[in-house]
Design a protein around this motif. Structure first.
Motif, PDB file in Angstrom:
ATOM      1  N   ARG A 173      32.612  17.605 110.894  1.00 38.59           N
ATOM      2  CA  ARG A 173      33.563  18.678 110.389  1.00 38.59           C
ATOM      3  C   ARG A 173      34.774  18.813 111.517  1.00 38.59           C
ATOM      4  NH1 ARG A 173      31.378  20.632 106.024  1.00 38.59           N
ATOM      5  NH2 ARG A 173      28.841  20.263 106.129  1.00 38.59           N
ATOM      6  N   ASP A 174      34.287  18.294 112.569  1.00 39.02           N
ATOM      7  CA  ASP A 174      35.425  18.476 113.801  1.00 39.02           C
ATOM      8  C   ASP A 174      36.811  17.552 113.691  1.00 39.02           C
ATOM      9  OD1 ASP A 174      33.874  20.608 114.905  1.00 39.02           O
ATOM     10  OD2 ASP A 174      32.878  19.078 115.933  1.00 39.02           O
ATOM     11  N   VAL A 175      36.238  16.330 112.986  1.00 38.47           N
ATOM     12  CA  VAL A 175      37.249  15.316 112.592  1.00 38.47           C
ATOM     13  C   VAL A 175      37.759  15.139 111.342  1.00 38.47           C
ATOM     14  CG1 VAL A 175      36.729  14.105 115.152  1.00 38.47           C
ATOM     15  CG2 VAL A 175      35.634  13.571 112.556  1.00 38.47           C
ATOM     16  N   ALA A 176      37.154  15.605 110.091  1.00 40.00           N
ATOM     17  CA  ALA A 176      37.339  15.487 108.752  1.00 40.00           C
ATOM     18  C   ALA A 176      37.794  16.852 108.504  1.00 40.00           C
ATOM     19  CB  ALA A 176      36.345  14.803 107.948  1.00 40.00           C
ATOM     20  N   ASP A 177      38.602  16.775 107.203  1.00 43.90           N
ATOM     21  CA  ASP A 177      38.807  18.180 106.646  1.00 43.90           C
ATOM     22  C   ASP A 177      37.723  18.586 105.637  1.00 43.90           C
ATOM     23  OD1 ASP A 177      41.584  18.111 107.406  1.00 43.90           O
ATOM     24  OD2 ASP A 177      41.846  16.403 106.067  1.00 43.90           O
TER      25      ASP A 177
END
Length: 226
Positions: A173-177
């Motif tokens: 979730r830190d790199v994807a929306d």
């Protein structure tokens, strides 16, 4: 591997179940499904068909520890992206690591040529991209894919998989929306345990599914990119 109590019959069934979780995205203009070969292609094929979206591949290679290839120390992706976990330099020296990267980059390039068959990649810029794999264990492969896809400037990026480790899905979730995972567990043992039928996907299967997805796109074009 066959596991009688697993919730997913095979990758195609898992893709149909995953598509139900992504139903809100169906028929969106500019939607694009990117499947990670090999195992993610059958899953992505079913997601793309259910959501009426084009499907393409995004080639990523896991960097496995020599002698224990299932232990991922990182991953590489198209576009020159290389993601290493924090233990990579502790468990391997620079020379051994360079050899692993060179070997996997050669395989990445082979797959790109074989699977695409001179068809250009579907443009990513400005699109809502759903990146699909058959499972999320360490997440290194998916993380490399997401970082490489970000360089192509999608409007929105969703990570999707039928099953995964709880901590991995949370970290992505830190790199994807958005992260969509049908079954997220802790502790997590192996992706294969969640499939009744989980053979190693072949190059021929990937090529066949890509051809079928291409034919479907020509017969039933998805909504245009706005």
């Amino acid at each position: 591997m066959t596991t009688s109590h697993a919730p997913f019959r095979d990758r195609h069934h898992a893709g149909r179940v995953l598509a139900e979780q992504l139903e809100s995205h169906r028929n969106k203009a500019g939607l694009l499904v990117l499947a990670l070969p090999r195992g993610g292609v059958a899953v992505g094929f079913e997601v793309a068909r259910a959501l009426r979206a084009p499907m393409d591949i995004f080639v990523v290679r896991k960097l496995g520890l020599p002698g224990n290839e299932e232990y991922a120390i990182g991953a590489i992706a198209s576009g020159g992206v290389c993601v290493m976990n924090s233990l990579a330099n502790e468990v391997m020296g620079p020379e051994a690591l360079s050899k692993v990267i060179a070997r996997e980059r050669a395989e990445l390039e082979r797959r790109e040529l074989l699977y695409r068959r001179k068809r250009p990649a579907v443009p990513v810029r400005g699109r809502h991209v759903i990146v699909v794999d058959d499972g999320l264990a360490t997440g290194s492969t998916m993380r490399a894919a997401v970082q490489a896809i970000r360089k192509q400037h999608p409007a929105y990026l969703t990570v999707a998989a039928p099953v995964g480790a709880q901590d991995t899905t949370e970290s992505l979730r830190d790199v994807a929306d958005e992260v969509v995972c049908v079954v997220a567990l802790s502790p997590f043992r192996a992706v294969s345990l969640w499939y009744q039928d989980f053979p190693q996907a072949s190059d021929d299967e990937v090529c066949s599914l890509l051809e079928e997805a291409h034919r479907q796109r020509e017969l039933d074009p998805p909504p245009a990119v706005l």
